[in-house]
Design an enzyme around this catalytic site. Structure first.
Site, PDB file in Angstrom:
ATOM      1  N   GLU A   6     -39.127   0.105  35.272  1.00 19.69           N
ATOM      2  CA  GLU A   6     -38.755  -1.138  34.562  1.00 19.69           C
ATOM      3  C   GLU A   6     -39.652  -2.186  34.873  1.00 19.69           C
ATOM      4  OE1 GLU A   6     -34.812  -2.294  33.180  1.00 19.69           O
ATOM      5  OE2 GLU A   6     -34.356  -0.338  33.191  1.00 19.69           O
ATOM      6  N   TYR A  36     -38.191  -7.738  37.687  1.00 27.94           N
ATOM      7  CA  TYR A  36     -38.394  -8.510  36.770  1.00 27.94           C
ATOM      8  C   TYR A  36     -38.976 -10.056  37.435  1.00 27.94           C
ATOM      9  CZ  TYR A  36     -36.451  -5.632  33.271  1.00 27.94           C
ATOM     10  OH  TYR A  36     -36.354  -4.335  32.450  1.00 27.94           O
ATOM     11  N   ASP A  78     -26.884  -3.608  28.764  1.00 31.90           N
ATOM     12  CA  ASP A  78     -27.678  -4.506  27.876  1.00 31.90           C
ATOM     13  C   ASP A  78     -28.285  -3.734  26.605  1.00 31.90           C
ATOM     14  OD1 ASP A  78     -29.394  -6.608  27.153  1.00 31.90           O
ATOM     15  OD2 ASP A  78     -31.094  -5.917  28.142  1.00 31.90           O
ATOM     16  N   GLU A 122     -29.595   1.222  38.144  1.00 36.28           N
ATOM     17  CA  GLU A 122     -29.332  -0.262  38.666  1.00 36.28           C
ATOM     18  C   GLU A 122     -27.807  -0.314  39.208  1.00 36.28           C
ATOM     19  OE1 GLU A 122     -30.391  -3.337  36.387  1.00 36.28           O
ATOM     20  OE2 GLU A 122     -32.458  -2.802  36.538  1.00 36.28           O
TER      21      GLU A 122
END
Ligand code: GCB
Length: 596
Positions: free
Chosen positions: A500, A463, A162, A407
């Site tokens: 994150e 998230y 990303d 990740e």
């Protein structure tokens, strides 16, 4: 590998400036035997993408040819001459006067080649063929394909990440000299007991030499210790340690005397210890709490190219907010940034470009998800970048941990077999024996994650209330707490670090309701996370995603890039900056959980 500096025995010539650039396309081949036809002018270092204006140039995939000419002063011709690239993204073939002199794979680490015998008196032509192609053998990974459009083959890449696939000569190109017998590398390790530090300085030398002298100077330029030999041992009687946000750098001066010459190198060295003990992360034997950011090398115009004013500003903004650390998400940052972090006392997690090794990331599949470890062929690239990263950064006081990957699909069968040797390799390469981690994605849940016993610190990217339970802060809070309780029950006796968590926020959008993308929602999102973090003493820190908004490929989930910045891309603060500042200035660097 040593950073090129001017010393009493070495000179550095910077080849940065305006180079010529040509894009290779079918029917427009470039032959390095001939000078490049007049192309675009482009600044080096820098990504080419945002310096040129046509859309198809910005998104060109394939070879990008760079060229410049230079001469070297005749009084340097008796020295050994080395041509060095800070980084070329993602791979490079280097030609001098039309002859291939070196090649390098991997876009974020330096490489060099001796040119003493290939360089000519007078003008020399330096040509670099850069490729921005990535596939399942490279790091980072992407899906590579070719398409025929209007009878011509067009290359395509769909990234497994990303951030925009910026490319070019991203870091400085330098020519430097050394004497014929030269210092190839220096490795520093130490042990601290009480006031005293025992410093081992290992010097790697090429050529015949008579003697090696090592001298350690303090910041006042006073000599505090001396030693002799390739494996010199020095004692600092009253050591001043490098501390987070309170750096102290000694200079190690290495002098190698050969029959006709002496090579001299100066290495800045901070003395600090790092250790994981139970669920604590100790720096200088004290439990440290990470406050800070995941970042990117990403700025207007420069793209991913070195931007030193921005590096300086970013660290100043971080300091002002009470942050003490960052992660080099998702690739090793420039050597200039690492030196700056040493000097400013920032604590750094140094990460490879192994981002999203996850076969399901980018491809449509029917039925069962493909198994990542059957698909990826990244082992060789992974070993190479670990070697190059640890070799380059091993002496930096700022680096306290290596991140082997961000990740990856560690919930896919085969993850252990893939990562175990890489983690062992990392440990074996590091003379300072730093902790090693993998940064885990949302699928890496307790019970499904297959590698967490191999790493020293469990780093989580989460998230909740954003990609999951979108905008529902209550449900997100429950999910986050439930996950942490599950980990707690596993009794791993390891530190956990949030690397994150974040919510896209467009500067200037406001609402009295919890509406995603507004500045208020971003504040409430972080307040929720922090409330939960403070309930779990095994959490040793929080690095928010992201320091600043950054460029990505286009897509319906991105509004001119990723907007999870605490600052926008111009480094203007969003409302959350003030809330984070208030929290972090009240969290001490050490003993947070004891003082809470
Ligand atoms: C992640 C990735 C990061 C992305 C972020 C996001 O998990 O590690 O590279 O930018 O999520 O904003 O989606």
């Amino acid at each position: 590998m040593l950073y090129p500096i001017n010393t009493e025995s070495r000179a550095v010539i910077d080849l940065s400036g305006i180079w010529t650039l040509q894009l290779e396309k079918e029917g427009n081949d470039c032959n390095p035997r001939n000078p490049l036809k007049k192309g675009y002018s482009v600044a080096v270092p820098g990504s080419f993408n945002d310096q040129l204006v046509e859309q198809d140039v910005r998104t060109h995939i394939g070879n990008i040819w760079y060229e410049t000419t230079f001469s070297i002063p005749h009084y340097l011709k008796d020295n050994r001459l080395v041509l060095r690239f800070g980084s070329v993204t993602h791979s490079a073939q280097v030609y001098l006067n039309g002859e291939l002199i070196t090649e390098h794979k991997g876009g974020f680490t330096p490489f060099e080649v001796e040119v003493s015998s290939t360089i000519k008196p007078g003008e020399n032509r330096l040509t670099v063929c850069v490729s921005n192609i990535i596939d399942y053998t490279t790091l980072p990974v992407g899906v590579y394909s070719e398409e025929v459009v209007d009878g011509k083959t067009v290359k395509k890449v769909s990234e497994n990440f990303d951030f925009f696939n910026y490319a070019g000569i991203h870091r400085p190109v330098k020519l430097y000299t050394t004497p014929k017998t030269f210092i190839e590398d220096v490795a520093v390790a130490y042990e601290v007991s009480g006031e005293q530090a025992q410093v081992s300085v290992q010097t790697f030398i090429q050529g015949e030499y008579d003697n090696v002298r090592v001298t350690l100077f303090n910041e006042d330029n006073e000599r505090v210790a001396t030693g002799e030999g390739k494996e010199a041992e020095l004692t600092i009687e009253a050591v001043r340690q490098w501390e987070p946000l309170d750096s102290y750098l000694y200079t190690v001066k290495v002098e190698v005397t050969a029959p006709n010459d002496t090579d001299i190198y100066h290495l800045p060295v901070g003395i600090r210890t790092v250790e994981v003990k139970g669920s604590q992360f100790l720096i200088n034997n004290k439990p440290f709490y990470f406050k800070g950011f995941g970042k990117h090398e990403d700025t207007y115009l420069h793209g991913r190219g070195l931007n030193e004013p921005s590096n300086v500003l970013d660290l100043n903004l971080m300091k002002q907010m009470g942050a003490n650390s960052f992660r080099t998400s998702h690739y090793p940052y420039s050597e200039e940034m690492m030196r700056l972090a040493d000097r400013e006392g920032f604590v750094v997690i140094d990460e490879t470009p192994a981002v999203s090794l996850y076969a399901g990331f980018n491809v449509q599949f029917d039925g069962e998800e493909p198994n990542t470890w059957d698909e990826m062929q990244t082992k060789e690239a992974h070993e190479l970048v670990l070697k190059e990263m640890v070799e380059r950064d091993k002496n930096h006081a700022c680096v306290v941990m290596w991140s082997v990957a961000n990740e990856p699909a560690t919930h896919h069968e085969g993850a252990r077999e893939y990562f175990e040797p890489l983690i062992e390799l990392t440990r074996s390469l590091d003379p300072q024996n730093r902790p090693v981690t993998i940064v885990y994605n949302m699928e890496a849940l307790p019970g499904q994650e297959l590698t967490h016993d191999l790493v020293d610190v469990i780093c989580l990217n989460r998230y909740y209330s954003w990609y999951l339970q979108t905008a529902d802060l209550k449900a997100g809070e429950k999910a986050l707490r439930d996950e942490l309780k599950e980990w707690e029950q596993k009794d791993l006796n390891k530190p956990f670090l949030f690397t994150e968590y974040g919510a896209d926020t467009v500067s200037g959008l406001h609402s009295v309701q919890d509406i995603p993308f507004t500045e208020e929602f971003q504040v409430h999102y972080y307040e929720m996370y922090h409330k939960v973090f403070d309930e779990f003493p095994f959490i040793v820190g929080e690095q928010v995603w992201n320091f600043a908004d950054f460029e990505t490929k286009v897509g319906t989930g991105r509004v001119q890039g990723n907007k999870k910045g605490i600052f926008n891309r111009a480094r203007e603060p969003k409302m959350i900056a003030y809330f984070l500042k208030q929290r972090w200035l009240n969290i001490p660097e050490f003993d947070y959980h004891l003082k809470k």
